[in-house]
Design a protein around this motif. Sequence first.
Motif, short mmCIF file in Angstrom:
data_model
loop_
_atom_site.label_atom_id
_atom_site.label_comp_id
_atom_site.label_asym_id
_atom_site.label_seq_id
_atom_site.Cartn_x
_atom_site.Cartn_y
_atom_site.Cartn_z
N PRO A 170 33.12 37.24 38.62
CA PRO A 170 33.43 35.97 38.71
C PRO A 170 33.69 34.69 39.77
CG PRO A 170 35.01 36.54 36.37
CD PRO A 170 34.16 38.36 37.74
N GLU A 171 32.94 36.01 41.39
CA GLU A 171 32.67 35.64 41.79
C GLU A 171 32.03 35.11 42.17
OE1 GLU A 171 33.70 36.89 47.37
OE2 GLU A 171 35.19 37.73 45.37
N LEU A 172 31.27 36.12 41.88
CA LEU A 172 28.85 35.89 42.54
C LEU A 172 29.54 34.56 41.46
CD1 LEU A 172 27.95 39.33 41.22
CD2 LEU A 172 28.75 38.47 43.86
N LEU A 173 29.67 34.40 40.09
CA LEU A 173 29.09 33.07 39.16
C LEU A 173 29.71 32.02 40.73
CD1 LEU A 173 29.58 33.88 35.83
CD2 LEU A 173 27.24 33.99 37.55
N GLU A 174 30.69 31.65 40.92
CA GLU A 174 31.35 30.38 41.68
C GLU A 174 30.41 30.23 43.35
OE1 GLU A 174 35.32 29.65 44.53
OE2 GLU A 174 35.34 31.38 43.39
N LYS A 175 30.19 31.30 43.76
CA LYS A 175 29.13 31.22 44.91
C LYS A 175 27.70 30.36 44.36
CE LYS A 175 30.33 34.93 47.62
NZ LYS A 175 30.33 36.19 48.76
N LEU A 176 27.56 30.45 43.05
CA LEU A 176 25.54 30.17 42.19
C LEU A 176 26.32 28.55 41.84
CD1 LEU A 176 24.83 33.42 40.78
CD2 LEU A 176 23.54 32.19 42.64
N ASN A 177 27.39 28.40 41.44
CA ASN A 177 27.63 27.48 41.61
C ASN A 177 27.95 27.31 40.45
OD1 ASN A 177 28.65 24.63 41.15
ND2 ASN A 177 26.92 23.60 41.36
N VAL A 178 28.09 27.99 39.13
CA VAL A 178 28.33 28.37 37.85
C VAL A 178 30.16 27.93 37.32
CG1 VAL A 178 27.24 29.55 36.07
CG2 VAL A 178 26.82 29.41 37.32
N GLU A 179 29.77 26.66 36.90
CA GLU A 179 31.38 26.76 36.11
C GLU A 179 31.30 27.54 34.36
OE1 GLU A 179 33.49 22.99 33.76
OE2 GLU A 179 32.21 22.43 34.48
N VAL A 180 32.11 28.39 34.69
CA VAL A 180 32.37 29.75 33.34
C VAL A 180 33.70 29.31 32.70
CG1 VAL A 180 32.87 32.29 33.22
CG2 VAL A 180 31.21 31.46 34.99
N ASP A 208 31.96 44.05 47.79
CA ASP A 208 30.79 43.51 48.79
C ASP A 208 29.45 43.90 49.04
OD1 ASP A 208 33.02 41.97 49.23
OD2 ASP A 208 33.90 42.70 50.67
N VAL A 209 29.18 45.21 49.41
CA VAL A 209 27.74 45.61 49.35
C VAL A 209 26.66 45.11 48.02
CG1 VAL A 209 26.50 47.66 49.49
CG2 VAL A 209 28.43 47.93 51.08
N TYR A 210 27.21 45.13 47.12
CA TYR A 210 27.08 45.01 46.00
C TYR A 210 26.91 43.56 45.98
CZ TYR A 210 25.93 44.20 40.63
OH TYR A 210 24.83 43.79 39.57
N ALA A 211 27.32 42.14 45.76
CA ALA A 211 27.82 40.96 46.12
C ALA A 211 26.37 40.62 46.70
CB ALA A 211 28.66 40.59 45.83
N ARG A 212 26.00 40.98 48.35
CA ARG A 212 25.12 41.03 49.46
C ARG A 212 23.70 41.15 48.75
NH1 ARG A 212 28.80 43.30 52.73
NH2 ARG A 212 27.93 45.38 53.34
N GLY A 213 23.68 41.95 48.27
CA GLY A 213 22.19 42.96 47.57
C GLY A 213 21.82 41.73 46.26
#
Length: 769
Positions: free
Chosen positions: A569-579, A533-538
């Motif tokens: 995967p969670e980061l890309l999902e928040k960026l609306n990137v289909e993987v 979570d710390v990494y994802a926020r940054g």
Amino acid sequence: MKAVVMAGGEGSRLRPLTLTRPKPMLPVVNRPLLGHILHLLKEHEILDVVITLQYMATQVQDYFGDGRSLGMNIDYAIEESPLGTAGSVKNAHPYVADGEPFLVISGDALTDFDLTALLKYHRGRGALLTMALYHVSDPLDYGVINVREDGRIAQLMEKPSWGEVTSDTVNTGVYVVQPEVLDLIPTGRAVDWSQNVFPEMLTRGEGIYGYVADGYWCDIGTLNEYRRANGDLLNGRLRLGDLGQHIGGGIWTGGAVEIAPDAQLFGPVYLGEEVQVKGGVVVHGPAVIRDYTILDNRVRVDRSIIWRNCYIGEGVELHGAVIGRQCSLKARAVVFEGAVVGDRTVVGEGAIIQSGVKIWPGKEVETGAVVNHSVIWGSQGRRLLFGRYGVTGVVNVDLTPDFVARLASAFGSVLPKGSTVTINRDAHRSPRMIKRAMISGLPSAGNHVLDLRTVPIPVARYYTRTTGAAGGVHVRLSPYDQRVVDIRFFDRNGLNLTHEQERAVQRVFFREDYRRAYMEDIGNIDYARDVVDVYARGYLAVINSQAIRAASFKIVVDYAHAPTAEVLPELLEKLNVEVVPLNARIDPNKTSILQAEFWSERAQLAKITGALNDISLGVRLDVGGEKIFVVDDSGINLSDPVMAAVMAELVFRTHPGSTIVVSVDQSQLFERLAGRYGGHVRRCPIDTQALMQAAAQDGVAMACDGTGNFVFPAFHPAIDGLVALGKLLELLALQPVSDGAFCRVPPRDGGWGQGFPGRCDVGADLPRS
């Protein structure tokens, strides 16, 4: 009947083997020399034994104990100072003072004499002392005995010259003794049988008889005799019970062993418990490979003895050598005839130990060294701990739990007391073991430990930098060799240690000047919270999320069976990137793979990317999450230098006038790209630490080295494949697209595909390779 075993000898002629153990404890094929003697006694129903000890007595006592495990009763008579062969038996007098004859046998010899027949002869002659005799071809190093027709000994000559030799019959150190003989031996003084007691008995006309024994006898007094005894036992020249399980071809095993199908073993050969014989190994007997030793690929062993817990590296050659316990011989080392390598010695890659050389215990022979003379005094030691990938070594050979615990203590000692250290590992079991050993070392130096469990390396670096830790550690299986573990140390910024910091750790380690914490100063060990979570926020704070979401990318991601599959995967999902995910299940056995498998998986990524519709690109991250390897939409793998140039042009085009860092071995194309957009290029040495340090300087937008490594210091000045992918998507999303024209670096046929938005003709300036 009772027996006294004389086992107090130091064995100076057997050095360096006897520097760390008494001579009777030298292993002879499947058990210690003294173990063979006790086996012989038990075979003749002599179960009450007194062992006389002086040199390293506790080793014998700890190994054999009271004898119950052997079905025997063992007592010990300890000498505070050497009492000689007869004086030691006198010292054992309280254990044999029952009026009955007793057997005296040397603990230095290997034999299968018929002790029952010897006792019968003694009683039949009414002898005061009967000496077992043996015929030898070279009697110069022994006590030569002349015997009369009635069996009485007429003359004894200790170690005569050839001009004095009158017989080939020698004293074997095996006697049947009447208790009254002990009255001739003064108490507490050094007395020898051959020098003192026997001459006095002959002068008095006492009844000393000689019994010429059949069977086998070898006095293991020299290194040559030690090798001969092992060979003779393997070749069946004496009868001392089974050597183990015979699996055919003159091969005996002492337990479960692993033998590769293409290994070649030519008996007689003994393999101890859990010995591993890898592919292409050739062993010519007589040879002994004791418990837990590993013969790696293509090793050649010829008439050699290897003690337990050794690692014999790829392509090593041993010819008539003796290798002590817990030794490590690195790849392509050669040890020639008659050489002896002492316990815990490390022989570097390609080193040559010449014939007859003796290496004392605990030494280190440098890589490529040619050793012509014995190495006795001083300790070469490991001069450097740190290399290109941190502290690196073969797991459980170079990097053992006790070694890395001390290494962690050294690292903790250069940090402030009470500071926090993060520690992370990859998914393989070898780094797990090493990590846990390091965790024990850090609190001992007064450091608190935050265990990050298993996260990608960039995540560990970022967490170290942003949570106030004084430093960090990452333990990984080498991506280049699955036998090797790399230990990478971080500073408080999450970057690799500088050379000056590495030298500080080395000084503490080699001087053993560790800081020892006591009581309340011992550090705590805790699991770190909210690491991802710390990494994802940054991460999301420095990425243009809005632009990426609007672009609606569809990409193929190969997670390489690594921990990035639990973060990205969670980061890309928040960026609306289909993987479209590949290899998204963590598999510890895929942590280190061969180059052929790596390129096969990259080819698979390219094939899938090119086959799917509406795919913007494909990307593979390495197992640590640091490197990225990119495929365009038509399924062409972009070489690492080309990808670096593409990323540089995108940075310059999106942020004109910006500065990038590139390693000195890359093309001059980067300067031409900078000139086109008013940007600047700084060059750095070919080193990942230098790349990250240069990226940390003010005004740098990106750093790359043409090998898949990218640094975007706006997030943190460390190599980070997850951020590199996010920034690539951001830069592509920000490119103007007006006429639907797309381009990419040209493939080998010179054509242009439709992958990256906007005109990007850097490929015209790059070599086709």
